[in-house]
Scaffold this motif. Sequence first.
Motif, PDB file in Angstrom:
ATOM      1  N   VAL A 317      32.983 -29.847  49.442  1.00 53.78           N
ATOM      2  CA  VAL A 317      33.740 -29.590  48.210  1.00 53.78           C
ATOM      3  C   VAL A 317      35.030 -28.854  48.555  1.00 53.78           C
ATOM      4  N   MET A 318      36.053 -29.112  47.745  1.00 52.12           N
ATOM      5  CA  MET A 318      37.321 -28.424  47.917  1.00 52.12           C
ATOM      6  C   MET A 318      37.449 -27.336  46.863  1.00 52.12           C
ATOM      7  N   GLY A 319      37.790 -26.157  47.318  1.00 44.35           N
ATOM      8  CA  GLY A 319      37.957 -25.046  46.404  1.00 44.35           C
ATOM      9  C   GLY A 319      39.323 -25.047  45.749  1.00 44.35           C
ATOM     10  N   ALA A 320      39.542 -24.110  44.833  1.00 43.75           N
ATOM     11  CA  ALA A 320      40.813 -24.004  44.126  1.00 43.75           C
ATOM     12  C   ALA A 320      41.965 -23.692  45.075  1.00 43.75           C
ATOM     13  N   ASP A 321      41.649 -23.136  46.250  1.00 41.45           N
ATOM     14  CA  ASP A 321      42.670 -22.821  47.241  1.00 41.45           C
ATOM     15  C   ASP A 321      43.016 -24.011  48.127  1.00 41.45           C
ATOM     16  N   GLY A 322      42.399 -25.149  47.878  1.00 41.53           N
ATOM     17  CA  GLY A 322      42.691 -26.351  48.660  1.00 41.53           C
ATOM     18  C   GLY A 322      41.913 -26.462  49.946  1.00 41.53           C
ATOM     19  N   LYS A 323      41.067 -25.488  50.253  1.00 39.29           N
ATOM     20  CA  LYS A 323      40.277 -25.526  51.475  1.00 39.29           C
ATOM     21  C   LYS A 323      38.939 -26.227  51.223  1.00 39.29           C
ATOM     22  N   TRP A 324      38.530 -27.015  52.211  1.00 36.96           N
ATOM     23  CA  TRP A 324      37.283 -27.758  52.086  1.00 36.96           C
ATOM     24  C   TRP A 324      36.125 -26.985  52.702  1.00 36.96           C
ATOM     25  N   MET A 325      34.982 -27.041  52.052  1.00 35.06           N
ATOM     26  CA  MET A 325      33.767 -26.411  52.543  1.00 35.06           C
ATOM     27  C   MET A 325      32.690 -27.478  52.665  1.00 35.06           C
ATOM     28  N   GLN A 326      32.297 -27.796  53.911  1.00 38.85           N
ATOM     29  CA  GLN A 326      31.170 -28.702  54.100  1.00 38.85           C
ATOM     30  C   GLN A 326      29.890 -27.891  54.060  1.00 38.85           C
ATOM     31  N   LEU A 327      29.010 -28.265  53.151  1.00 39.91           N
ATOM     32  CA  LEU A 327      27.758 -27.542  53.009  1.00 39.91           C
ATOM     33  C   LEU A 327      26.863 -27.812  54.215  1.00 39.91           C
ATOM     34  N   THR A 328      26.257 -26.768  54.739  1.00 37.59           N
ATOM     35  CA  THR A 328      25.341 -26.944  55.860  1.00 37.59           C
ATOM     36  C   THR A 328      24.019 -27.529  55.353  1.00 37.59           C
ATOM     37  N   GLY A 329      23.218 -27.987  56.282  1.00 34.04           N
ATOM     38  CA  GLY A 329      21.909 -28.507  55.905  1.00 34.04           C
ATOM     39  C   GLY A 329      21.050 -27.456  55.231  1.00 34.04           C
ATOM     40  N   ASN A 330      21.144 -26.217  55.692  1.00 43.97           N
ATOM     41  CA  ASN A 330      20.379 -25.135  55.074  1.00 43.97           C
ATOM     42  C   ASN A 330      20.913 -24.786  53.691  1.00 43.97           C
ATOM     43  N   GLU A 331      22.232 -24.806  53.519  1.00 38.59           N
ATOM     44  CA  GLU A 331      22.798 -24.523  52.191  1.00 38.59           C
ATOM     45  C   GLU A 331      22.375 -25.581  51.178  1.00 38.59           C
ATOM     46  N   LEU A 332      22.469 -26.845  51.575  1.00 37.44           N
ATOM     47  CA  LEU A 332      22.004 -27.905  50.682  1.00 37.44           C
ATOM     48  C   LEU A 332      20.515 -27.747  50.394  1.00 37.44           C
ATOM     49  N   GLY A 333      19.745 -27.406  51.418  1.00 39.54           N
ATOM     50  CA  GLY A 333      18.309 -27.257  51.240  1.00 39.54           C
ATOM     51  C   GLY A 333      17.956 -26.182  50.232  1.00 39.54           C
ATOM     52  N   ILE A 334      18.593 -25.020  50.326  1.00 37.30           N
ATOM     53  CA  ILE A 334      18.242 -23.940  49.404  1.00 37.30           C
ATOM     54  C   ILE A 334      18.813 -24.194  48.012  1.00 37.30           C
ATOM     55  N   LEU A 335      19.941 -24.896  47.920  1.00 38.55           N
ATOM     56  CA  LEU A 335      20.461 -25.278  46.602  1.00 38.55           C
ATOM     57  C   LEU A 335      19.482 -26.220  45.899  1.00 38.55           C
ATOM     58  N   PHE A 336      18.985 -27.223  46.624  1.00 33.55           N
ATOM     59  CA  PHE A 336      17.984 -28.122  46.047  1.00 33.55           C
ATOM     60  C   PHE A 336      16.738 -27.336  45.617  1.00 33.55           C
ATOM     61  N   ALA A 337      16.257 -26.461  46.489  1.00 34.09           N
ATOM     62  CA  ALA A 337      15.034 -25.712  46.199  1.00 34.09           C
ATOM     63  C   ALA A 337      15.216 -24.806  44.979  1.00 34.09           C
ATOM     64  N   TYR A 338      16.345 -24.135  44.897  1.00 32.65           N
ATOM     65  CA  TYR A 338      16.637 -23.223  43.777  1.00 32.65           C
ATOM     66  C   TYR A 338      16.727 -24.005  42.471  1.00 32.65           C
ATOM     67  N   PHE A 339      17.377 -25.156  42.516  1.00 32.78           N
ATOM     68  CA  PHE A 339      17.484 -26.029  41.347  1.00 32.78           C
ATOM     69  C   PHE A 339      16.105 -26.498  40.892  1.00 32.78           C
ATOM     70  N   LEU A 340      15.280 -26.947  41.830  1.00 33.83           N
ATOM     71  CA  LEU A 340      13.944 -27.418  41.481  1.00 33.83           C
ATOM     72  C   LEU A 340      13.065 -26.273  40.983  1.00 33.83           C
ATOM     73  N   PHE A 341      13.259 -25.096  41.549  1.00 33.07           N
ATOM     74  CA  PHE A 341      12.506 -23.939  41.055  1.00 33.07           C
ATOM     75  C   PHE A 341      12.830 -23.680  39.587  1.00 33.07           C
ATOM     76  N   HIS A 342      14.111 -23.663  39.256  1.00 32.26           N
ATOM     77  CA  HIS A 342      14.512 -23.337  37.886  1.00 32.26           C
ATOM     78  C   HIS A 342      14.128 -24.428  36.889  1.00 32.26           C
ATOM     79  N   THR A 343      14.192 -25.677  37.319  1.00 30.09           N
ATOM     80  CA  THR A 343      13.953 -26.769  36.372  1.00 30.09           C
ATOM     81  C   THR A 343      12.493 -27.231  36.308  1.00 30.09           C
ATOM     82  N   ILE A 344      11.713 -26.976  37.377  1.00 29.12           N
ATOM     83  CA  ILE A 344      10.324 -27.444  37.404  1.00 29.12           C
ATOM     84  C   ILE A 344       9.330 -26.290  37.486  1.00 29.12           C
ATOM     85  N   VAL A 345       9.565 -25.354  38.386  1.00 34.61           N
ATOM     86  CA  VAL A 345       8.560 -24.327  38.690  1.00 34.61           C
ATOM     87  C   VAL A 345       8.621 -23.141  37.734  1.00 34.61           C
TER      88      VAL A 345
END
Length: 618
Positions: A317-345
């Motif tokens: 994703v590109m931030g408002a400052d124009g810099k790109w941030m590639q999400l790491t595998g761990n960042e994507l993993g915990i984002l998915f887990a946190y989302f599933l926790f809030h919506t399912i668990v």
Amino acid sequence: MPQSLKSIRELADDWLALDQNEPTRKQITELLAAGNVAELDRRLRTPIQFGTAGLRAKLEAGFSRMNELTVLQASQGLAVYVSEAVPDALARGIVIGHDHRHESDAFARLTACAFITRGFTVYFLDELVHTPLVPFAVVRLNAACGVMVTASHNPASANGYKVYWANGCQIVSPHDKGIAAQIENNYKPWVWDKTLVDHSGLVHRPLKEVADKYYAQLKTLAGSTRINPLMRFMYTPMHGVGLPYAYRAASLLGARPDVNMFVVSSQATPDPDFPTVDFPNPEEKGALKLVIAAAQELGISLVMANDPDADRFSAAVMGADGKWMQLTGNELGILFAYFLFHTIVRPLPPAERAKVAMLNSTASSQILRSLAETEGFYYEETLTGFKWLGNRAIELEAQGYNVIFAFEEAIGYMFPGIHDKDGIGAMLMFLKLLRWIEDTVSGTEMTRAQGIIIVLEQIYSKYGYFEDKNSYYVALDPRVTASIFRYIRTMNSSSPSSSDADSSEHLESTSLSVYKYPVSVGARKVTYWRDLTVGYDSSTLDHQPVLPVSKSSEMITFALDSTIRVTIRGSGTEPKLKVYIEAKSTVSREASRQIAEEVWDDLAKEWFRPSQTGLLSA
């Protein structure tokens, strides 16, 4: 006579007596004519090893390479083993799929040829498919096994042969050893007819039926979610097979081509030569350069990518400052887990929460453990690889758990419906996650990166600031990797050794109860040690690990000062020594990142010593 004792001429004669493929026969005869003994020895001396990852090697003539003969030998051995190990195997049949790599179609046809000759029903997926479709089909068709011909994200010069068991998971021991033994027993070709798949009555072509069921499963995952109609993102299949699957998956959320979903034209078409990337893995540095450039041209601030066989997923994703941030595998993993926790668990009562499970591999972030312990759902770690994650998920489901997610840091994500990683399912769930973030933190396209950062900060501030430093060294000679682990295991013994003797000899002569592991790295104390090669765990009463032990693979995990976790392992498919460092602080991610970098430097100086050992930096 064992191959190790044969002359080069004898090995070449053995090859030429078996190989019926003219191009690979020609390679060996030309090497013989040129007197290239060293190259012949590399290709012919040591047979390619069948393991839990199946086969993967360079496309060349020779017993140690991927070619028609070695694929046919593997298929014959697999057919015999499955026919003996799985009830009603011949009637249940095999699912065979392939990607677009050089020789993939030929290898798939030869695989079918071996199974047809043995009397198996063959479910032949006769168009290019992404890897997750094969394990999905194995379960949906109640097949005895499956084979996917692919080398995933490896270079263009390679190909591979991935085997799935009747449960839809990659094989684990002892199946690998049993298959390997039958390959050795059936190394002479029974038949060599790639056209047999076209006219045998045992062959079925259920691709449309299987694909429709796969998308029905994705639709269940999508639920009622629809993307923001104004959302735009750039996608790349990285010269692989993912585009048609990605299009259809995104459409389940309301995304439309060239309105919401844009594609990098130069990488859209399957191309086995991968002309725009040296290493077709979204994780590799610079691999997303083209898709990011294409996104910037259109003013798009979000990019997504699959690897060539579409079982892995990455995003930036590109931030408002124009810099790109590639999400790491761990960042994507915990984002998915946190989302599933809030919506399912989270809506569940405590007793029901305890029966929901999420898993990750031992080389992945421990923040998932922290999330589970804090919020009351079940967590386990497994060995690295979805063969372990998938099989353990099935075991837990049999015990009454609802396994809703599993991940490993190498951008692999597993959701309900398939017991393997699925890059297309991950893309769909990422779009769903982004919509949830928009609804939760009121993000827009140009602040989507900020929305992700806000959610990540919420996660880290509550469950701990975890930051990783994951990389690898290239070890072109396997003996270098072995010597590194030997050095580590013996550095604190009474007689440290850097000789070529196997360190297991030292360990087997010493009780594991007095196994002497290193006491420190730099100024930090070792507070936990687990060696899954020799079978030692400092935290258990009998010092036996809970996780499976494998003497054929190198893997050590340890903790420093109880807040830093390190795993070192040899790759099973690439000439790499992989190092995973994760630090936890209560202050900030930057503080954790600095600690992880310091540990990396200390390990390089004290243990890996590239200038002395011959390891090459990534």
